[in-house]
Design a protein around this motif. Structure first.
Motif, PDB file in Angstrom:
ATOM      1  N   GLU A 140       0.817  -1.211   0.000  1.00 24.37           N
ATOM      2  CA  GLU A 140       0.000   0.000   0.000  1.00 24.37           C
ATOM      3  C   GLU A 140       0.858   1.273   0.000  1.00 24.37           C
ATOM      4  O   GLU A 140       0.558   2.256   0.684  1.00 24.37           O
ATOM      5  CB  GLU A 140      -0.969  -0.015   1.187  1.00 24.37           C
ATOM      6  CG  GLU A 140      -1.981  -1.166   1.086  1.00 24.37           C
ATOM      7  CD  GLU A 140      -3.020  -1.181   2.181  1.00 24.37           C
ATOM      8  OE1 GLU A 140      -2.868  -0.409   3.165  1.00 24.37           O
ATOM      9  OE2 GLU A 140      -3.996  -1.955   2.064  1.00 24.37           O
ATOM     10  N   GLY A 141       1.945   1.216  -0.760  1.00 26.36           N
ATOM     11  CA  GLY A 141       2.773   2.399  -0.943  1.00 26.36           C
ATOM     12  C   GLY A 141       3.791   2.668   0.140  1.00 26.36           C
ATOM     13  O   GLY A 141       4.523   3.663   0.067  1.00 26.36           O
ATOM     14  N   HIS A 142       3.889   1.805   1.138  1.00 26.14           N
ATOM     15  CA  HIS A 142       4.856   2.002   2.220  1.00 26.14           C
ATOM     16  C   HIS A 142       6.158   1.292   1.859  1.00 26.14           C
ATOM     17  O   HIS A 142       6.250   0.063   1.941  1.00 26.14           O
ATOM     18  CB  HIS A 142       4.292   1.463   3.539  1.00 26.14           C
ATOM     19  CG  HIS A 142       3.008   2.106   3.962  1.00 26.14           C
ATOM     20  ND1 HIS A 142       2.961   3.388   4.477  1.00 26.14           N
ATOM     21  CD2 HIS A 142       1.732   1.663   3.942  1.00 26.14           C
ATOM     22  CE1 HIS A 142       1.707   3.702   4.767  1.00 26.14           C
ATOM     23  NE2 HIS A 142       0.940   2.672   4.437  1.00 26.14           N
ATOM     24  N   ASP A 143       7.178   2.040   1.496  1.00 26.67           N
ATOM     25  CA  ASP A 143       8.426   1.440   1.036  1.00 26.67           C
ATOM     26  C   ASP A 143       9.095   0.578   2.103  1.00 26.67           C
ATOM     27  O   ASP A 143       9.863  -0.331   1.774  1.00 26.67           O
ATOM     28  CB  ASP A 143       9.394   2.538   0.594  1.00 26.67           C
ATOM     29  CG  ASP A 143       8.987   3.175  -0.729  1.00 26.67           C
ATOM     30  OD1 ASP A 143       8.196   2.543  -1.464  1.00 26.67           O
ATOM     31  OD2 ASP A 143       9.447   4.293  -1.021  1.00 26.67           O
ATOM     32  N   ALA A 144       8.823   0.860   3.375  1.00 29.58           N
ATOM     33  CA  ALA A 144       9.440   0.088   4.451  1.00 29.58           C
ATOM     34  C   ALA A 144       8.814  -1.295   4.596  1.00 29.58           C
ATOM     35  O   ALA A 144       9.354  -2.139   5.317  1.00 29.58           O
ATOM     36  CB  ALA A 144       9.345   0.844   5.771  1.00 29.58           C
ATOM     37  N   LEU A 145       7.690  -1.532   3.912  1.00 28.41           N
ATOM     38  CA  LEU A 145       6.974  -2.801   4.022  1.00 28.41           C
ATOM     39  C   LEU A 145       7.029  -3.515   2.683  1.00 28.41           C
ATOM     40  O   LEU A 145       6.424  -3.079   1.704  1.00 28.41           O
ATOM     41  CB  LEU A 145       5.524  -2.566   4.449  1.00 28.41           C
ATOM     42  CG  LEU A 145       5.324  -1.728   5.715  1.00 28.41           C
ATOM     43  CD1 LEU A 145       3.840  -1.541   6.002  1.00 28.41           C
ATOM     44  CD2 LEU A 145       6.027  -2.364   6.917  1.00 28.41           C
ATOM     45  N   VAL A 146       7.737  -4.623   2.622  1.00 28.36           N
ATOM     46  CA  VAL A 146       7.966  -5.359   1.377  1.00 28.36           C
ATOM     47  C   VAL A 146       7.046  -6.577   1.337  1.00 28.36           C
ATOM     48  O   VAL A 146       7.031  -7.400   2.254  1.00 28.36           O
ATOM     49  CB  VAL A 146       9.437  -5.794   1.271  1.00 28.36           C
ATOM     50  CG1 VAL A 146       9.651  -6.621   0.009  1.00 28.36           C
ATOM     51  CG2 VAL A 146      10.348  -4.568   1.280  1.00 28.36           C
ATOM     52  N   THR A 147       6.287  -6.699   0.257  1.00 27.98           N
ATOM     53  CA  THR A 147       5.281  -7.753   0.141  1.00 27.98           C
ATOM     54  C   THR A 147       5.910  -9.105  -0.179  1.00 27.98           C
ATOM     55  O   THR A 147       6.763  -9.213  -1.062  1.00 27.98           O
ATOM     56  CB  THR A 147       4.267  -7.391  -0.957  1.00 27.98           C
ATOM     57  OG1 THR A 147       3.699  -6.116  -0.664  1.00 27.98           O
ATOM     58  CG2 THR A 147       3.151  -8.416  -1.028  1.00 27.98           C
ATOM     59  N   LEU A 148       5.472 -10.111   0.543  1.00 26.75           N
ATOM     60  CA  LEU A 148       5.925 -11.471   0.283  1.00 26.75           C
ATOM     61  C   LEU A 148       5.255 -12.019  -0.976  1.00 26.75           C
ATOM     62  O   LEU A 148       4.164 -11.582  -1.360  1.00 26.75           O
ATOM     63  CB  LEU A 148       5.600 -12.370   1.478  1.00 26.75           C
ATOM     64  CG  LEU A 148       6.409 -12.091   2.760  1.00 26.75           C
ATOM     65  CD1 LEU A 148       5.771 -12.789   3.952  1.00 26.75           C
ATOM     66  CD2 LEU A 148       7.857 -12.554   2.586  1.00 26.75           C
ATOM     67  N   ASN A 149       5.903 -12.989  -1.583  1.00 26.64           N
ATOM     68  CA  ASN A 149       5.377 -13.637  -2.780  1.00 26.64           C
ATOM     69  C   ASN A 149       4.597 -14.879  -2.358  1.00 26.64           C
ATOM     70  O   ASN A 149       5.165 -15.959  -2.163  1.00 26.64           O
ATOM     71  CB  ASN A 149       6.523 -14.013  -3.721  1.00 26.64           C
ATOM     72  CG  ASN A 149       6.037 -14.795  -4.928  1.00 26.64           C
ATOM     73  OD1 ASN A 149       4.842 -14.776  -5.255  1.00 26.64           O
ATOM     74  ND2 ASN A 149       6.944 -15.490  -5.587  1.00 26.64           N
ATOM     75  N   HIS A 150       3.289 -14.736  -2.221  1.00 22.09           N
ATOM     76  CA  HIS A 150       2.477 -15.824  -1.686  1.00 22.09           C
ATOM     77  C   HIS A 150       2.226 -16.946  -2.689  1.00 22.09           C
ATOM     78  O   HIS A 150       1.607 -17.957  -2.346  1.00 22.09           O
ATOM     79  CB  HIS A 150       1.174 -15.256  -1.130  1.00 22.09           C
ATOM     80  CG  HIS A 150       1.410 -14.276  -0.019  1.00 22.09           C
ATOM     81  ND1 HIS A 150       1.480 -12.916  -0.239  1.00 22.09           N
ATOM     82  CD2 HIS A 150       1.641 -14.460   1.298  1.00 22.09           C
ATOM     83  CE1 HIS A 150       1.724 -12.310   0.907  1.00 22.09           C
ATOM     84  NE2 HIS A 150       1.830 -13.208   1.852  1.00 22.09           N
ATOM     85  N   ALA A 151       2.726 -16.773  -3.907  1.00 17.63           N
ATOM     86  CA  ALA A 151       2.657 -17.856  -4.885  1.00 17.63           C
ATOM     87  C   ALA A 151       3.802 -18.841  -4.709  1.00 17.63           C
ATOM     88  O   ALA A 151       3.771 -19.935  -5.284  1.00 17.63           O
ATOM     89  CB  ALA A 151       2.673 -17.281  -6.301  1.00 17.63           C
ATOM     90  N   ASP A 152       4.801 -18.459  -3.926  1.00 14.37           N
ATOM     91  CA  ASP A 152       5.954 -19.329  -3.703  1.00 14.37           C
ATOM     92  C   ASP A 152       5.650 -20.285  -2.543  1.00 14.37           C
ATOM     93  O   ASP A 152       5.332 -19.838  -1.439  1.00 14.37           O
ATOM     94  CB  ASP A 152       7.176 -18.474  -3.365  1.00 14.37           C
ATOM     95  CG  ASP A 152       8.463 -19.278  -3.303  1.00 14.37           C
ATOM     96  OD1 ASP A 152       8.380 -20.506  -3.064  1.00 14.37           O
ATOM     97  OD2 ASP A 152       9.540 -18.692  -3.478  1.00 14.37           O
TER      98      ASP A 152
END
Length: 425
Positions: A140-152
């Motif tokens: 949601e635009g917060h650079d400090a929060l990196v989204t995990l790849n839930h397809a892995d």
């Protein structure tokens, strides 16, 4: 859902704020603050609750939602021994404990992310989502929060492992932060693995809007946050518009046919109820609704004292709604005592009517400023009357005196006084 959830009422605490830890990332000195919650367990019981819903306790850089190590307690709160001590003390009092799992994203100091950024060929790179141009996807635009790849599949292994690890140590329940941001199919793959080892676990997902029942069915969670009801309660009372609330209760009834929502009138992400409803005479009405409607209720710490605070969209804008508490209940401001007693009264009423957990409602009287409704499970029944107007509200009942609240019985029948409320058996 596990049978024990029928009787649980949560007291929701944001630990980093509660114990006065720094959340700016400047002061991260190890301090055993988590044990400061132990003197509050008896207060929780005195309130009438029997569940402790904790915000983030794992290692992070700032506010707890930027996790850097899922298997370690944040040093600002202490260590694993401190959490295990809190769990033991809670369980010795019959209190269930829920942890907050931030499994959609991680902080920039998360070990596998550090490895991935240092080596583009490292297998850890597969754990994180990237844009078509190769940039990490921020939550949601917060650079400090990196989204995990839930397809892995490795991410599913990670999440299932973390949930099981802490359940093995005595945790009873999980809140899934930002559950709405993950594919429901991800949870459908993870949760059976967790429940295979811990069949009594309660799993609640944070979902803001949409088809709650569909998400529950597709994901396998036990419940989701009932934000629609939260919005309708405070907004309907603030704007003197019970039609909004009644419309929402129609949807709420439908949800109750599929699952039991997690209900609340305050939490760590929203402006305090006492600040949302400017007319103090109507703030009690919100609590009446929370504790007479179907759902699994949660009380956000501070709301039981009538605290006021406004959430602001800026750095540090959550601090006011996530305050520090004193060392012991004896140090609380006595100005909040009346609100605490009201919570005790209404929680006590709900305890005496446990069927309210799955009860549905139907309107009996509906105007902008007057709402009388029935709650029932088909065998039992209560009538709730809420009045926002300057005139008395008639109630078609002979069940007087009320079980709670104030009502007058005269020649013209039963009425609830201006700006009052009552619950009838």
């Amino acid at each position: 859902m596990p049978d024990w959830t029928e009787h649980v009422i949560w007291w929701h605490v944001y630990p980093l704020g509660f114990v006065g830890a720094d959340v700016t990332g400047v002061d991260r000195r190890p301090t055993h603050r988590l044990r400061m919650l132990v003197p509050w367990l008896d207060y929780l019981l005195e309130l009438g609750a029997n569940g402790l819903a904790l915000g983030p306790v794992f290692t992070s850089r700032t506010h707890g939602y930027d996790t850097t190590d899922y298997l370690e307690v944040d040093p600002r709160l202490g260590d694993t021994a401190d959490l295990e001590y809190l769990l033991a003390e809670a369980h010795s009092r019959g209190i269930r404990v829920m942890l907050d799992g931030v499994f959609n994203h991680v902080g920039r100091e998360f070990g596998p992310l550090v490895t991935a950024l240092a080596d583009p060929a490292a297998p850890e790179n597969a754990l994180f989502r990237r844009t078509p141009t190769g940039d990490l996807v921020a939550f949601e635009g917060h650079d400090a929060l990196v989204t995990l790849n839930h397809a892995d599949p490795a991410v599913a292994d990670l999440v299932a492992g973390v949930m099981t690890y802490w359940l093995d140590r005595g945790v009873d329940a999980w809140r899934l932060d930002a559950a709405y941001a993950l594919p429901a199919e991800f949870w459908a793959g993870v949760l059976p693995r967790v429940r295979d080892r811990h069949p009594e676990v309660y799993v609640m997902g944070e979902v803001l809007h949409g088809d709650y029942a569909e998400f529950v069915a597709a994901s396998g969670v036990d419940a989701v946050t009932q934000y629609e009801l939260w919005q309708a309660i405070w907004h309907g009372l603030a704007e003197a518009n019970f039609f909004e609330l009644d419309w929402t209760l129609t949807r709420h009834n439908a949800f109750l046919g599929a699952f039991v929502p997690y209900t609340f009138v305050g939490n760590h992400d929203v402006t305090r109820l006492a600040s949302q409803i400017p007319d103090a005479r109507h703030q009690a009405h919100a609590l009446v609704l929370l504790l007479t409607l179907g759902g699994t209720p949660a009380i956000y710490y501070g709301d039981e004292r009538g605290l006021q605070a406004v959430k602001e969209e800026r750095a540090g804008g959550d601090d006011a709604i996530r305050p520090a508490y004193p060392e012991s209940p004896a140090d609380l401001d006595p100005a909040g005592a009346a609100t605490f007693v009201l919570h005790q009264e209404l929680i006590g009423l709900r305890r005496r009517h446990p069927w309210l957990h799955t009860a549905t409602s139907r309107p009996l009287t509906l105007t902008n400023t007057g709402y009388v409704f029935e709650v029932t499970d088909g065998s039992h029944r209560l009538v709730v009357a809420l009045n926002l107007s300057d005139e008395a509200l008639p109630v078609d009942t002979d069940a007087t005196p009320p079980l709670a609240g104030t009502a007058d019985a005269g020649p013209a029948g039963v009425t609830v006084p201006p700006h009052g409320w009552a619950i009838f058996g």
